[in-house]
Design a protein around this motif. Structure first.
Motif, mmCIF file in Angstrom:
data_model
loop_
_atom_site.group_PDB
_atom_site.id
_atom_site.type_symbol
_atom_site.label_atom_id
_atom_site.label_comp_id
_atom_site.label_asym_id
_atom_site.label_seq_id
_atom_site.Cartn_x
_atom_site.Cartn_y
_atom_site.Cartn_z
ATOM 1 N N TRP A 1 -2.284 -2.583 3.325
ATOM 2 C CA TRP A 1 -2.171 -1.179 3.712
ATOM 3 C C TRP A 1 -3.399 -0.740 4.500
ATOM 4 N N THR A 2 -3.208 0.142 5.463
ATOM 5 C CA THR A 2 -4.303 0.657 6.297
ATOM 6 C C THR A 2 -5.081 1.765 5.588
ATOM 7 N N ASP A 3 -6.405 1.696 5.680
ATOM 8 C CA ASP A 3 -7.320 2.761 5.257
ATOM 9 C C ASP A 3 -6.980 3.335 3.888
ATOM 10 N N GLU A 4 -7.025 2.482 2.889
ATOM 11 C CA GLU A 4 -6.880 2.969 1.523
ATOM 12 C C GLU A 4 -8.083 3.794 1.110
ATOM 13 N N GLU A 5 -9.273 3.383 1.561
ATOM 14 C CA GLU A 5 -10.501 3.971 1.053
ATOM 15 C C GLU A 5 -10.729 5.411 1.502
ATOM 16 N N GLY B 1 -11.839 10.302 6.167
ATOM 17 C CA GLY B 1 -11.747 11.368 5.175
ATOM 18 C C GLY B 1 -10.397 11.551 4.531
ATOM 19 N N HIS B 2 -9.489 10.567 4.674
ATOM 20 C CA HIS B 2 -8.151 10.693 4.097
ATOM 21 C C HIS B 2 -7.779 9.369 3.458
ATOM 22 N N SER B 3 -7.952 9.262 2.150
ATOM 23 C CA SER B 3 -7.636 8.015 1.473
ATOM 24 C C SER B 3 -6.125 7.798 1.412
ATOM 25 N N LEU B 4 -5.733 6.550 1.197
ATOM 26 C CA LEU B 4 -4.325 6.145 1.093
ATOM 27 C C LEU B 4 -3.558 6.490 2.368
ATOM 28 N N MET B 5 -4.221 6.367 3.506
ATOM 29 C CA MET B 5 -3.597 6.808 4.758
ATOM 30 C C MET B 5 -2.355 5.995 5.092
ATOM 31 N N GLY B 6 -2.474 4.669 5.093
ATOM 32 C CA GLY B 6 -1.346 3.836 5.504
ATOM 33 C C GLY B 6 -0.161 3.960 4.576
ATOM 34 N N SER B 7 -0.410 3.875 3.276
ATOM 35 C CA SER B 7 0.695 4.003 2.322
ATOM 36 C C SER B 7 1.235 5.428 2.312
ATOM 37 N N GLY B 8 0.360 6.415 2.589
ATOM 38 C CA GLY B 8 0.817 7.798 2.632
ATOM 39 C C GLY B 8 1.745 8.075 3.795
ATOM 40 N N VAL B 9 1.424 7.505 4.961
ATOM 41 C CA VAL B 9 2.322 7.651 6.113
ATOM 42 C C VAL B 9 3.622 6.914 5.848
ATOM 43 N N TRP B 10 3.514 5.679 5.344
ATOM 44 C CA TRP B 10 4.716 4.870 5.069
ATOM 45 C C TRP B 10 5.657 5.586 4.099
ATOM 46 N N SER B 11 5.081 6.255 3.100
ATOM 47 C CA SER B 11 5.907 6.895 2.076
ATOM 48 C C SER B 11 6.337 8.309 2.454
ATOM 49 N N GLY B 12 5.869 8.804 3.611
ATOM 50 C CA GLY B 12 6.272 10.126 4.062
ATOM 51 C C GLY B 12 5.429 11.261 3.517
ATOM 52 N N LEU C 1 -2.802 -13.897 -22.516
ATOM 53 C CA LEU C 1 -3.970 -13.166 -22.022
ATOM 54 C C LEU C 1 -4.123 -11.855 -22.789
ATOM 55 N N PRO C 2 -5.289 -11.578 -23.357
ATOM 56 C CA PRO C 2 -5.492 -10.300 -24.052
ATOM 57 C C PRO C 2 -5.362 -9.140 -23.076
ATOM 58 N N ALA C 3 -4.578 -8.133 -23.452
ATOM 59 C CA ALA C 3 -4.259 -7.052 -22.520
ATOM 60 C C ALA C 3 -4.159 -5.733 -23.267
ATOM 61 N N ARG C 4 -4.240 -4.650 -22.517
ATOM 62 C CA ARG C 4 -4.021 -3.313 -23.069
ATOM 63 C C ARG C 4 -3.441 -2.424 -21.979
ATOM 64 N N GLU C 5 -2.717 -1.380 -22.399
ATOM 65 C CA GLU C 5 -2.239 -0.388 -21.450
ATOM 66 C C GLU C 5 -3.411 0.483 -21.008
ATOM 67 N N ILE C 6 -3.334 0.968 -19.773
ATOM 68 C CA ILE C 6 -4.430 1.741 -19.211
ATOM 69 C C ILE C 6 -3.890 2.667 -18.127
ATOM 70 N N ILE C 7 -4.499 3.830 -17.973
ATOM 71 C CA ILE C 7 -4.183 4.738 -16.870
ATOM 72 C C ILE C 7 -5.251 4.556 -15.802
ATOM 73 N N SER C 8 -4.838 4.477 -14.556
ATOM 74 C CA SER C 8 -5.795 4.291 -13.472
ATOM 75 C C SER C 8 -6.564 5.572 -13.219
ATOM 76 N N GLY C 9 -7.893 5.458 -13.256
ATOM 77 C CA GLY C 9 -8.725 6.602 -12.912
ATOM 78 C C GLY C 9 -8.860 6.790 -11.418
ATOM 79 N N ALA C 10 -8.603 5.746 -10.653
ATOM 80 C CA ALA C 10 -8.693 5.796 -9.197
ATOM 81 C C ALA C 10 -7.302 5.933 -8.594
ATOM 82 N N ALA C 11 -7.253 6.480 -7.395
ATOM 83 C CA ALA C 11 -5.998 6.486 -6.636
ATOM 84 C C ALA C 11 -5.857 5.140 -5.943
ATOM 85 N N HIS C 12 -4.643 4.640 -5.867
ATOM 86 C CA HIS C 12 -4.360 3.375 -5.195
ATOM 87 C C HIS C 12 -3.100 3.548 -4.354
ATOM 88 N N ASP C 13 -2.902 2.644 -3.413
ATOM 89 C CA ASP C 13 -1.697 2.710 -2.583
ATOM 90 C C ASP C 13 -0.436 2.740 -3.432
#
Length: 427
Positions: free
Chosen positions: A128-132, A137-148, A350-362
């Motif tokens: 994806w383009t420009d996630e950061e 100044g606009h994170s998630l740019m590529g996925s945001g355009v793709w998703s409308g 693999l030891p695992a746990r459920e978690i909520i993402s604190g960061a935004a991602h694509d």
């Protein structure tokens, strides 16, 4: 911890790919600076494309620069299973933020080839383009355009600190592609990412089963006072924009801490004008963001912060212009896709746990169109957006192995199940 499976990805090859990609934009402190739509971003994309084509994938690029590398399945009529992340970085970023998800995806493809496995459905690896969002100044740019979520023309008009627009950068680097930047039918999306926090490491977990992402709201703030001589202007005559900004920044911190350990509030950018040591600052520009897993708390912050900030600034004899860039609701990921991650971790021991993402991602924007889940791996001391960002090779391998399992399981599920879920993401 070594995953228990006979269908093993090649962890050594994955690590070598991560290290080779990290040479593009490498910084003296061991991180990377590969800003979106820069020449270094293009170099990273060129290497990624070469690796994809060497693996027999067909690569297409859309108008915002999103890259899709397709491996055909037995049934070309079925919608593809998507997986990936991003290759752009922060100005002083680490080697693994985003790159792990893309290159682990490439390792999934290479391992399928090694094992002579042809999936039932096609699969597509995404960069994806420009996630950061660190340059324009606009994170998630590529996925945001793709998703409308974002308009392509509006995004093309954004500019960096040098005045170069996204549209101009797309053209100058040759990153823009001919395909429409719009969502297409897909069966699912999976994204592997470092946690960017300390929870997994502190609890000794190898895998984070990500159930969703926090709500957040972002602002741009401008405080205007009056430039004046630092030595001749008495306190009563000062209209110090920086003093007013400091009070607003203190407010951000207080509002965050009032929410306890679930609160998040940050001022990450600050520009002082004229930035002279013997001039009282007449203007300060800065960013503000709040995050919380409960949208109701973000709504309250969106009401409290502008009102209280305006009052603080008025007391300083200055003026505040506050622009809300966006408000993003909390996003719950698809229960079926999340369950595939959970089952893979159990199956692999693999030891695992459920978690909520604190960061935004694509994945947050993709989830509005496609059933989605994420996989987290630990990172040392929870440190990210930092050149010292670090993970262990076995942690990368474990995350990639889970990604391999979930992509394979989703792509090989019964066609009737696949057809019933396409385009029906979770609310």
């Amino acid at each position: 911890m070594t995953p228990r499976t006979n269908q093993r990805i090649d962890g050594t090859r994955l690590w070598a790919s991560l290290m080779e990609m990290a040479r593009i934009g490498a910084t003296p402190k061991g991180g990377v600076r590969r800003l979106a739509l820069s020449d270094l971003d293009r170099q990273g994309r060129d290497l990624f494309r070469r690796w994809c084509e060497e693996a027999g994938l067909s690569v297409r690029v859309d108008a915002i620069g999103n890259m899709f590398a397709r491996r055909e399945g037995r049934d070309p009529s079925r919608p593809p299973v998507l997986f990936g992340s991003h290759l752009d970085s922060q100005p002083s970023g680490g080697k693994f933020d985003g790159a792990l998800g893309v290159l682990a995806g490439l390792e999934v493809v290479r391992s399928l080839d090694d094992l002579d496995i042809v999936t039932e459905a096609p699969i597509e690896l995404v960069n994806w383009t420009d996630e950061e969002g660190s340059r324009f100044g606009h994170s998630l740019m590529g996925s945001g355009v793709w998703s409308g979520v974002f308009d392509l023309a509006e995004m093309e008009g954004l500019s960096d600190l040098d005045g170069l627009t996204v549209g101009a950068a797309l053209e100058a680097t040759g990153i823009r592609g001919p395909e429409p930047a719009a969502a297409f039918p897909a069966d699912a999306y999976f994204e592997l990412h470092i946690e960017q926090g300390p929870i997994l490491e502190n609890e000794g977990k190898s895998i984070g089963i990500v159930t969703g992402a926090q709500a957040q709201v972002w602002y741009d703030a401008v405080i205007t006072g009056q430039d004046a001589h630092a030595g001749t202007t008495p306190p009563a005559a000062r209209k110090d924009a920086l003093v007013a900004a400091a009070r607003v920044i203190g407010l951000v911190d207080r509002l965050m801490r009032a929410r306890g350990e679930d609160g998040r509030g940050t001022v990450g950018q600050l520009s002082v004008i004229p930035n002279s040591r013997n001039v009282i600052p007449g203007e300060v520009r800065f960013s503000v963001e709040f995050r919380h897993h409960d949208l109701a708390e973000v709504d309250r912050l969106d009401e409290e912060f502008p009102r209280e900030a305006a009052a603080l600034v008025e007391q300083s004899g200055t003026r505040l212009a506050l622009a809300r860039l966006f408000k993003m609701p909390a996003q719950r990921f698809d229960p079926g896709c999340v369950d595939l991650v959970r089952k893979a971790a159990v199956r692999l021991g693999l030891p695992a746990r459920e978690i909520i993402s604190g960061a935004a991602h694509d994945a947050v924007y993709v989830a509005r169109h496609v059933p989605t889940a994420m996989i987290f791996t630990p990172c040392k001391d929870g440190l990210s957006h930092n050149e010292a960002e670090s993970i262990e090779p076995e942690e990368a391998e474990a995350g990639c192995q889970v990604l391999f399992d979930v992509v394979l399981a989703r792509a090989n599920r019964a066609s009737a199940d696949a057809g019933s879920a396409v385009g029906r993401p979770s609310a």
